[in-house]
Design an enzyme around this catalytic site. Structure first.
Site, PDB file in Angstrom:
ATOM      1  N   PRO A  22       0.872  -1.275   0.147  1.00  0.00           N
ATOM      2  CA  PRO A  22       0.017  -0.107  -0.012  1.00  0.00           C
ATOM      3  C   PRO A  22       0.717   1.305   0.044  1.00  0.00           C
ATOM      4  CG  PRO A  22      -0.772  -1.503   1.760  1.00  0.00           C
ATOM      5  CD  PRO A  22       0.630  -1.901   1.249  1.00  0.00           C
ATOM      6  N   TYR A  23       0.285   2.443  -0.568  1.00  0.00           N
ATOM      7  CA  TYR A  23       0.986   3.478  -0.510  1.00  0.00           C
ATOM      8  C   TYR A  23      -0.446   4.329   0.220  1.00  0.00           C
ATOM      9  CZ  TYR A  23       2.160   8.389  -2.009  1.00  0.00           C
ATOM     10  OH  TYR A  23       2.343   9.642  -1.745  1.00  0.00           O
TER      11      TYR A  23
END
Lengths: 74, 74, 74, 74, 74, 74
Positions: free
Chosen positions: D2-3
């Site tokens: 994830p970002y």
């Protein structure tokens, strides 16, 4: 008509290095997708180290953990 | 519930100009899509010129090439 | 050389409405900051309702709580 | 992988508070989605108050209108 | 620890072309800024044509105006 | 007035999991920075696996290389 946002930690990238990134990303999009450079934007954001987290901790803490010797030598 | 991110080069936009952009974008979303201003965010990012590339080069270089006289007069 | 990202919930905005937003945001940046429309991008993202949260809950749940009658009428 | 991009107004968040946000968001993604912390980025952007609009006006103006007493006391 | 977001119009980029962009951007950041590929993310967003505006109009309208013959031939 | 954008690969996150992320991120910002949930947005983007690169290759290729057994078992 690409828009590319390059986000890096703020650690002294020079204007020349940033120009090289702008040129390189644009060339790549021209070569791979036949995009028009005149409508290709490349925007670089430089983020303070304490604002960038990885592994659940800020970057500097992360480096101390994963690369102990380098960090202590800095 | 819109979120609008306006990214421009950092070239001295005043607080009044930024307020005008915030008001204008919000009014537009109310008028066109019937959005509620209370849950409409407009966030302006001002990006240093050397971090914004177009045509494969940083903005200032791009302007020198495409608008030679103006640039030299600045 | 602005880049504007308009993020809204996906609720059936028509192509005509999206064109009106693109025109309106561009005109605003021309008027307020004297930007060149030819290098002004407006990109609209439509986000599924269950992916957009406000008040700690997804949008539909938020609307049920804050506008109970409208939601039940929809 | 994830970002996560956390955008807040710039109002003096401390390094410790930012580290707490980085840790908390990462833990949440590990717990809910079984993500690997080593490839989870959390990037915090602090935006000047005059660049953040809500309700059609910049944040400080918005606060004056919605929380008149607090604002005058600040 | 770079994060790169490449936004393009959705016009049939293949998985191979996207892989080439991912590889090219990563290589560039390794070469220019000595970044670690293992913590370099490249995320491509493909935006519907009617959601991308330039010159104050959606992309297809823009192309009809600036490249009339090509557009009519498509 | 935070805006949080959570970007993950599209791999079947459920509505319940997304609601849990929205709740968790909002609670965190309330607890750490005393933010008002009513003006806290959490927006989740789910990105196709072939559009997300790490280590210079798309996610699936990356997983085959770094976790060979799991990937072949999937």
């Amino acid at each position: 008509m690409p828009y590319v946002n390059v986000r890096i930690t703020r650690e002294g990238a020079t204007a020349a290095q940033k120009a090289e990134i702008i040129a390189g990303v644009t060339d790549l999009l021209v070569k791979v997708l036949d995009k028009d450079p005149a409508t290709t934007f490349v925007v670089i954001d430089e983020v303070p180290l304490e604002n960038w987290g990885v592994g659940g901790v800020p970057t500097e803490e992360y480096r101390r953990r994963t690369r102990p010797r380098e960090a202590s030598a800095e």
